[in-house]
Design an enzyme around this catalytic site. Structure first.
Site, short mmCIF file in Angstrom:
data_model
loop_
_atom_site.label_atom_id
_atom_site.label_comp_id
_atom_site.label_asym_id
_atom_site.label_seq_id
_atom_site.Cartn_x
_atom_site.Cartn_y
_atom_site.Cartn_z
N GLU A 38 0.88 -1.16 0.00
CA GLU A 38 0.00 0.00 0.00
C GLU A 38 0.92 1.22 0.00
O GLU A 38 1.79 1.32 0.86
CB GLU A 38 -0.87 -0.02 1.26
CG GLU A 38 -1.92 1.05 1.21
CD GLU A 38 -2.82 1.08 2.44
OE1 GLU A 38 -2.79 0.14 3.25
OE2 GLU A 38 -3.54 2.08 2.59
N ARG A 262 4.84 -12.65 9.94
CA ARG A 262 5.54 -11.39 9.70
C ARG A 262 6.96 -11.48 10.21
O ARG A 262 7.23 -12.17 11.18
CB ARG A 262 4.88 -10.24 10.48
CG ARG A 262 3.49 -9.90 10.09
CD ARG A 262 2.97 -8.79 11.00
NE ARG A 262 3.34 -7.48 10.48
CZ ARG A 262 2.71 -6.90 9.46
NH1 ARG A 262 1.74 -7.51 8.85
NH2 ARG A 262 3.07 -5.72 9.04
N LYS A 272 4.13 0.84 9.62
CA LYS A 272 4.32 2.12 8.93
C LYS A 272 3.73 3.27 9.72
O LYS A 272 4.23 4.38 9.68
CB LYS A 272 3.69 2.04 7.53
CG LYS A 272 4.58 1.31 6.54
CD LYS A 272 3.98 1.30 5.15
CE LYS A 272 3.03 0.15 4.98
NZ LYS A 272 2.59 -0.06 3.60
P1 ATP Z 1 2.69 -2.21 8.05
O1 ATP Z 1 1.87 -2.96 9.04
O2 ATP Z 1 4.13 -2.15 8.37
O3 ATP Z 1 2.11 -0.88 7.71
P2 ATP Z 1 1.47 -3.47 5.86
O4 ATP Z 1 1.25 -4.92 5.93
O5 ATP Z 1 0.32 -2.59 6.06
O6 ATP Z 1 2.68 -3.10 6.76
P3 ATP Z 1 1.65 -3.36 3.06
O7 ATP Z 1 2.14 -2.25 2.22
O8 ATP Z 1 0.21 -3.66 3.04
O9 ATP Z 1 2.14 -3.06 4.51
O10 ATP Z 1 2.50 -4.67 2.78
C1 ATP Z 1 2.89 -5.14 1.52
C2 ATP Z 1 3.25 -6.58 1.64
O11 ATP Z 1 4.35 -6.74 2.52
C3 ATP Z 1 2.10 -7.40 2.18
O12 ATP Z 1 2.01 -8.61 1.46
C4 ATP Z 1 2.49 -7.64 3.61
O13 ATP Z 1 1.93 -8.84 4.08
C5 ATP Z 1 4.02 -7.68 3.53
N1 ATP Z 1 4.61 -7.29 4.80
C6 ATP Z 1 4.40 -6.15 5.48
N2 ATP Z 1 5.07 -6.15 6.65
C7 ATP Z 1 5.72 -7.32 6.72
C8 ATP Z 1 6.58 -7.94 7.68
N3 ATP Z 1 6.91 -7.33 8.83
N4 ATP Z 1 7.07 -9.17 7.40
C9 ATP Z 1 6.76 -9.78 6.25
N5 ATP Z 1 5.96 -9.27 5.31
C10 ATP Z 1 5.43 -8.05 5.52
MG MG Z 2 -1.45 -3.05 4.80
#
Ligand code: ATP
Ligand code: MG
Length: 557
Positions: A38, A262, A272
């Site tokens: 995102e 994760r 984020k």
């Molecule tokens: P955050 O919680 O840090 O804001 P998010 O999951 O909202 O992260 P996205 O931009 O939606 O961030 O994530 C893009 C991809 O990266 C998704 O497939 C998500 O599952 C993966 N991802 C995000 N954070 C992690 C993590 N800590 N470990 C592994 N994969 C991750």
């Molecule tokens: Mg997300």
């Protein structure tokens, strides 16, 4: 290295097993994955895990990976983030097949919604969000049907059209899937598919005032792209049922969702939202502050893409939440830099040494040579000027040393790296008793590489010639937080910021070869650590970031 790591190296991870089975059974000829960020922030090392996994799988098994921006949330997203994400993925060493945006599918998704309305599987609900929440029930109690649930198809089509036309205020209506308000999975209790939001979108502008929810966008986007293995993190396990339900009801390409744990790291935060707070409240200097767990921060700090890839691959993935020590990332960074970094001598806290018996000919100096990297036979040598006035590190001298002290002390000898053996003859102090200078003599026959002195010394010190030295600012980084898991502590996570996460050395003295320092080149300041040139460098001065120390210094504390 830990046992867990060694184990991971030996066996396929569970996703590789699934994919090998799928290929063997002929379910797929080749695979398609996607990395779906995102664009609401910069990528962090958790995302790097997901990137290495998604791109790594198609590299290994054939097929391709798309970069898909999951941009269904107009108010938090921005093109600045889109650009940084593309930069970071490329820097990590991966190239996507297609650059795609969920927002490009808004028309198709709207069509999917109409299909479900026509099948009697979606309805417009006039309830407020509070009313929806009240009727939702709890995990142990079933929910209740909304009073709007039995609207006719015609009425739903009309209202949904008018939602799209902008006739209704934000939050006044939603489109919901008609599934089962008593379902054991709360997400299946008539989930919201669309909400009204009169907001400008970074790509579609003002075309839309209704936006699809994650659950009504993600699986369908996967299906449109014919993604075979849609990989996400464990918090999406309960969403899988809904993901499958939409795909089945719409009769579209059957993408499948798989979940892994994760990546969590000690001594940092990775959401984020939290990283944005650190930036906005100026606890750090921007998203690429070298203390941040962002990919851009780590890159600026001097972590290499190959070290991060190695970290992601060797640590592997798991099905259960766990936390990896930040020290393990540093281990891979050190391992990589040791092979590539140019060795240089830099004195952080100078103590002047005068070599009383050295005249160095007419010029009063001579040019010595030193290896650029003992790990790299092809690395060559550099010139290092030597003269009768040198700086050594203040901490490498002790006036009253304990036994077995192998550095410099009155009457004691040490080798100066790639130069000569010297002996300390006299200690000069100021009125306060503070040591200001050491008078030493050198052994002419002890020149490195041509030593005939027969003298054996145990200590070797780094040094620079005073008149040839170049100064620079050094930024020494430590962990951003002083506790292992700031998010699980009481109170605000920012209370646990390490107050000593940045130490400045205003003027370090570098050997003159450092005049030619370039961006992106790694340097090992001998006995001190790995450093890279920072973007804050200018014609008025160079600035270096400490990437990592030579050893894990945190444990020692
Ligand atoms: P955050 O919680 O840090 O804001 P998010 O999951 O909202 O992260 P996205 O931009 O939606 O961030 O994530 C893009 C991809 O990266 C998704 O497939 C998500 O599952 C993966 N991802 C995000 N954070 C992690 C993590 N800590 N470990 C592994 N994969 C991750
Ligand atoms: Mg997300």
């Amino acid at each position: 290295m830990s046992e867990e790591l060694k184990k991971e190296e030996r066996s396929l991870n569970f996703l590789e097993e699934i994919i090998e089975d799928d290929l063997k059974s002929g379910k797929y000829k080749s695979i398609v994955t996607r990395f779906p960020p995102e664009p609401n922030g910069y990528l962090h090392i958790g995302h790097a895990t997901s990137i290495c996994l998604n791109f790594g799988l198609t590299k290994k098994y054939g097929g391709y990976t798309n970069l898909r921006f999951d941009d269904t949330n107009p108010t938090t997203e921005d093109t600045e983030y889109v650009e940084s994400i593309k930069d970071d993925v490329r820097w990590l060493g991966f190239e996507w097949k297609n650059e795609l945006y969920a927002s490009d599918y808004f028309d198709q998704l709207y069509g999917f919604a109409i299909q479900l309305i026509n099948k009697g599987l979606a309805y417009v609900d006039d309830s407020t969000s509070e009313e929806i929440a009240t009727l939702k029930g709890t995990p142990t109690e079933p929910g209740k049907n909304s009073p709007y649930r039995n609207r006719s198809i015609e009425e739903n089509l009309d209202l949904f059209q008018r939602m799209r036309n902008g006739e209704f205020a934000d939050g006044s209506r939603t489109l919901r899937a008609k599934i089962d308000m008593a379902h054991t999975n709360m997400l299946m209790r008539d989930p919201i598919m669309y909400r009204i939001k009169h907001a400008h979108h970074h790509r579609t502008g003002d075309k839309w005032c209704i936006y699809p929810m994650y659950d009504f966008a993600h699986g369908q986007s996967d299906a449109i792209e014919e993604v075979t293995h849609s990989i996400c993190t464990l918090e999406f396990v309960p969403h899988r049922e809904l993901y499958d339900w939409f795909i089945e009801q719409l009769g579209i390409y059957p993408s499948h969702q798989y979940e892994f744990a994760r990546r969590n790291l000690t001594y940092t935060v990775m959401s984020k939202r939290k990283l944005l707070q650190l930036v906005n409240e100026k606890h750090v200097n921007g998203w690429d502050d070298p203390r941040m767990p962002t990919i851009s921060g780590m890159r600026r700090r001097g972590y290499t893409a190959s070290a991060l890839r190695e970290f992601c691959d060797r640590v592997g993935i798991a099905k259960r939440e766990n936390s990896v020590d930040l020290g393990l990332v540093e281990f891979f960074v050190r391992e990589d830099l040791n092979k590539t970094a140019l060795r240089r001598m830099v004195v952080f806290d100078p103590l002047k040494v005068v070599i009383t018996n050295y005249n160095g000919g007419d010029a009063g100096e001579e040019i010595l040579h030193s290896e650029n990297n003992p790990e790299d036979p092809a690395g060559g040598e550099r010139e290092v000027p030597f003269s009768n006035e040198l700086y050594i590190e203040r901490e490498d001298f002790m006036e009253n040393p304990p036994k077995k002290y192998f550095r410099l002390a009155p009457g004691q000898m040490v080798r100066l790296k790639s130069a000569y053996i010297i002996r300390c003859d006299e200690v000069i102090k100021d009125a306060d008793g503070h040591v200001t200078e050491l008078r030493c003599s050198y052994i002419p026959e002890s020149k490195s590489g041509a030593d005939t002195s027969g003298i054996n010394v145990k200590g070797t010190l780094h040094w620079v010639s005073v008149k040839h030295a170049v100064t620079a600012e050094l930024r020494l980084y430590d962990r951003l937080f002083r506790v292992e898991d700031p998010s699980s502590e009481e109170g605000d996570f920012k209370e646990y910021i390490n107050p000593d996460s940045l130490t400045l050395v205003k003027a370090a003295y570098m050997e003159p070869a450092m005049r030619n320092a370039v961006f992106g080149e790694a340097y090992q300041f001998i006995r001190k650590g790995y450093f890279v040139l920072d973007k804050d460098s200018s014609t008025s001065g160079m600035v270096f970031n400490r990437t990592v120390g030579l050893k894990d210094g945190w444990k020692a504390k």
